[in-house]
Design a protein around this motif. Structure first.
Motif, mmCIF file in Angstrom:
data_model
loop_
_atom_site.group_PDB
_atom_site.id
_atom_site.type_symbol
_atom_site.label_atom_id
_atom_site.label_comp_id
_atom_site.label_asym_id
_atom_site.label_seq_id
_atom_site.Cartn_x
_atom_site.Cartn_y
_atom_site.Cartn_z
ATOM 1 N N TYR A 231 0.843 -1.190 0.000
ATOM 2 C CA TYR A 231 0.000 0.000 0.000
ATOM 3 C C TYR A 231 0.886 1.250 0.000
ATOM 4 C CZ TYR A 231 1.339 0.502 4.891
ATOM 5 O OH TYR A 231 2.076 0.665 6.038
ATOM 6 N N TYR A 232 0.276 2.395 -0.217
ATOM 7 C CA TYR A 232 0.995 3.670 -0.168
ATOM 8 C C TYR A 232 0.601 4.440 1.085
ATOM 9 C CZ TYR A 232 2.822 3.222 -4.897
ATOM 10 O OH TYR A 232 3.502 2.799 -6.010
ATOM 11 N N SER A 233 1.608 4.982 1.736
ATOM 12 C CA SER A 233 1.383 5.783 2.938
ATOM 13 C C SER A 233 1.827 7.221 2.673
ATOM 14 C CB SER A 233 2.181 5.206 4.104
ATOM 15 O OG SER A 233 2.120 6.057 5.231
ATOM 16 N N ALA A 234 0.991 8.172 3.058
ATOM 17 C CA ALA A 234 1.340 9.589 2.977
ATOM 18 C C ALA A 234 1.633 10.067 4.392
ATOM 19 C CB ALA A 234 0.207 10.397 2.357
ATOM 20 N N SER A 235 2.905 10.252 4.684
ATOM 21 C CA SER A 235 3.335 10.508 6.063
ATOM 22 C C SER A 235 4.166 11.781 6.145
ATOM 23 C CB SER A 235 4.157 9.311 6.552
ATOM 24 O OG SER A 235 4.637 9.508 7.860
ATOM 25 N N CYS A 236 4.068 12.461 7.272
ATOM 26 C CA CYS A 236 4.882 13.657 7.478
ATOM 27 C C CYS A 236 5.357 13.711 8.926
ATOM 28 C CB CYS A 236 4.112 14.925 7.125
ATOM 29 S SG CYS A 236 2.809 15.359 8.310
ATOM 30 N N VAL A 237 6.407 14.469 9.151
ATOM 31 C CA VAL A 237 6.912 14.712 10.504
ATOM 32 C C VAL A 237 7.265 16.187 10.655
ATOM 33 C CG1 VAL A 237 7.823 12.390 10.929
ATOM 34 C CG2 VAL A 237 9.275 14.092 9.808
ATOM 35 N N ILE A 238 7.107 16.678 11.882
ATOM 36 C CA ILE A 238 7.634 17.989 12.265
ATOM 37 C C ILE A 238 8.533 17.748 13.466
ATOM 38 C CG2 ILE A 238 7.140 20.294 13.132
ATOM 39 C CD1 ILE A 238 4.457 20.211 11.771
ATOM 40 N N MET A 239 9.797 18.093 13.343
ATOM 41 C CA MET A 239 10.743 17.956 14.452
ATOM 42 C C MET A 239 11.176 19.349 14.889
ATOM 43 S SD MET A 239 14.202 15.611 14.818
ATOM 44 C CE MET A 239 15.240 16.461 13.632
ATOM 45 N N ASP A 240 10.905 19.678 16.148
ATOM 46 C CA ASP A 240 11.230 21.002 16.674
ATOM 47 C C ASP A 240 11.245 20.917 18.197
ATOM 48 O OD1 ASP A 240 11.892 23.648 16.703
ATOM 49 O OD2 ASP A 240 9.974 24.375 15.924
ATOM 50 N N GLU A 241 11.751 21.959 18.836
ATOM 51 C CA GLU A 241 11.840 21.949 20.294
ATOM 52 C C GLU A 241 10.468 22.003 20.958
ATOM 53 O OE1 GLU A 241 14.622 24.518 22.149
ATOM 54 O OE2 GLU A 241 16.129 24.297 20.576
ATOM 55 N N ASN A 242 9.517 22.645 20.306
ATOM 56 C CA ASN A 242 8.182 22.787 20.896
ATOM 57 C C ASN A 242 7.124 22.280 19.932
ATOM 58 O OD1 ASN A 242 8.920 24.272 23.420
ATOM 59 N ND2 ASN A 242 9.692 25.765 21.943
ATOM 60 N N VAL A 243 6.940 20.979 19.908
ATOM 61 C CA VAL A 243 5.941 20.341 19.052
ATOM 62 C C VAL A 243 4.874 19.713 19.950
ATOM 63 C CG1 VAL A 243 5.506 18.486 17.418
ATOM 64 C CG2 VAL A 243 7.523 19.894 17.155
ATOM 65 N N PRO A 322 17.181 14.322 20.033
ATOM 66 C CA PRO A 322 16.875 15.062 21.268
ATOM 67 C C PRO A 322 15.651 15.961 21.172
ATOM 68 C CG PRO A 322 18.583 16.213 20.064
ATOM 69 C CD PRO A 322 18.188 15.030 19.217
ATOM 70 N N TYR A 323 14.926 15.912 20.034
ATOM 71 C CA TYR A 323 13.796 16.826 19.850
ATOM 72 C C TYR A 323 12.478 16.056 19.756
ATOM 73 C CZ TYR A 323 17.578 19.928 18.318
ATOM 74 O OH TYR A 323 18.731 20.659 18.240
ATOM 75 N N PRO A 324 11.376 16.667 20.194
ATOM 76 C CA PRO A 324 10.057 16.065 19.990
ATOM 77 C C PRO A 324 9.735 15.999 18.489
ATOM 78 C CG PRO A 324 9.964 17.804 21.649
ATOM 79 C CD PRO A 324 11.298 17.908 20.981
ATOM 80 N N VAL A 325 8.943 15.008 18.115
ATOM 81 C CA VAL A 325 8.576 14.822 16.703
ATOM 82 C C VAL A 325 7.086 14.506 16.622
ATOM 83 C CG1 VAL A 325 8.901 13.456 14.603
ATOM 84 C CG2 VAL A 325 10.873 13.978 16.069
#
Length: 339
Positions: A231-243, A322-325
């Motif tokens: 199957y195909y997955s459409a995935s994203c991430v945001i990595m930052d100190e305040n997520v 070391p960062y939230p994601v």
């Protein structure tokens, strides 16, 4: 030119090489008006899944995300690092990658006679060439798809005869059993994100906003309208100190509103995967006016379209991140089916 598959199969059983060469008669010789450059091709039609993939790519980039390619081959030790004691349940649905071992093939006097009966009198020198080529194949110096051409070139005989010789003289090749490695085909895009983000921490600065639309593979017991092995997955991430979870809500709404969805609602996901922080795994439900009154289970207009959550520090720390994601994902086929 149309042909009869049953006739071709029978001819192939009798003499594969002859049947293969006969294939040329089914390729027509077009008249001058049917030849290039006099012929032209008309505009085609996209597949709904790939059409949806392209729209998702454009939607993500309009929101400021950068496209990324994650590893598709994942070692099972990474699954243990990411999923903890849930790893065995996850691995149960993974496809392990295996390969055929390379047999140690000997050439007896009886086999030499068989070889010469098929290839003709290649002499002792030719037999020695076969022996050396098989030895190089065993050591990995010659790839499997080069074995027949290599022999044919060295012996100056037709590659079809070499293929028949290997099939008849060396039954070891037909009795090989695949041997599994420790590598798996990626079942969750998450498995790739941990590996990629762990490497990127060394040279990229936060915030990072990345997306990937790519294949996933799951060892389902059966395929149906809701379960696919590939199957195909459409995935994203945001990595930052305040997520936070609020970022997941904003991304879900911003992404899905571009496909006509509105009036979003967010519900806690009962699955509680261990690679997410407790109480952050969230299901996204959205309202689409075109679904109202339809002959589907979504006739009230509401449909589950995505899931997001905040990756657990317990899993991130395994990759020295070391960062939230925040991670959000959805199935492309599901979205294409709804639309």
């Amino acid at each position: 030119m149309k042909f009869n598959p049953d006739e071709i199969k029978e001819a192939t059983k009798g003499d594969f090489d002859a049947a293969w060469n006969e294939g040329k008669k089914y390729v027509p010789n077009p008249g001058i008006n049917e030849k290039y450059p006099r012929i032209s091709l008309k505009y085609g039609k996209p597949h709904p899944v790939f059409d949806t993939i392209q729209k998702l790519r454009e939607a993500y980039m309009r929101m400021g995300f950068e496209e990324f390619m994650n590893p598709i081959i994942v070692e099972d030790r990474d699954i243990h690092k990411q999923f903890g004691y849930e790893a065995l349940a996850v691995l149960d649905r993974c496809f392990y990658i295996g390969g055929l071992p390379r047999p140690n093939v000997g050439i007896s006097d009886e086999r030499i006679i068989q070889i010469k009966n098929i290839l003709g009198d290649i002499g002792d020198e030719g037999v020695e060439k076969i022996r050396l080529i098989l030895h190089s194949y065993k050591k990995g110096e010659i790839e499997g798809d080069d074995l027949v051409p290599e022999m044919a070139s060295g012996l100056k005989v037709a590659d079809s005869k070499v293929a028949i010789m290997i099939d008849h003289v060396f039954p070891e090749f037909k009795s090989l059993v695949p041997v599994s490695s420790q590598n798996t085909l990626r079942s969750h895009m998450t498995s790739g994100w941990f590996i990629s983000l762990g490497e990127m921490c060394e040279y990229r600065k936060v915030p990072l906003r990345l997306f990937s639309v790519d294949r996933g593979f799951r060892r389902e017991q059966a395929e149906d309208a809701t379960r696919l092995m590939a199957y195909y997955s459409a995935s994203c991430v945001i990595m930052d100190e305040n997520v936070s979870v609020e970022d997941g809500k904003a991304v879900a709404a911003g992404l899905l509103s571009q496909f006509g969805f509105s009036n979003f609602t967010f519900r806690p996901d009962e699955k509680r995967s261990k690679y997410y922080v407790p109480d952050t795994q969230t299901e996204v439900f959205a309202y689409h006016p075109k679904l109202v009154g339809s002959k589907t289970k979504y006739k009230d207009g509401w449909v589950e379209v995505a899931t997001f959550g905040i990756y657990s520090p317990s899993a991130l720390s395994q990759y020295n991140i070391p960062y939230p994601v925040m991670n959000l994902g959805m199935g492309v086929e599901r979205l294409a089916m709804i639309l």
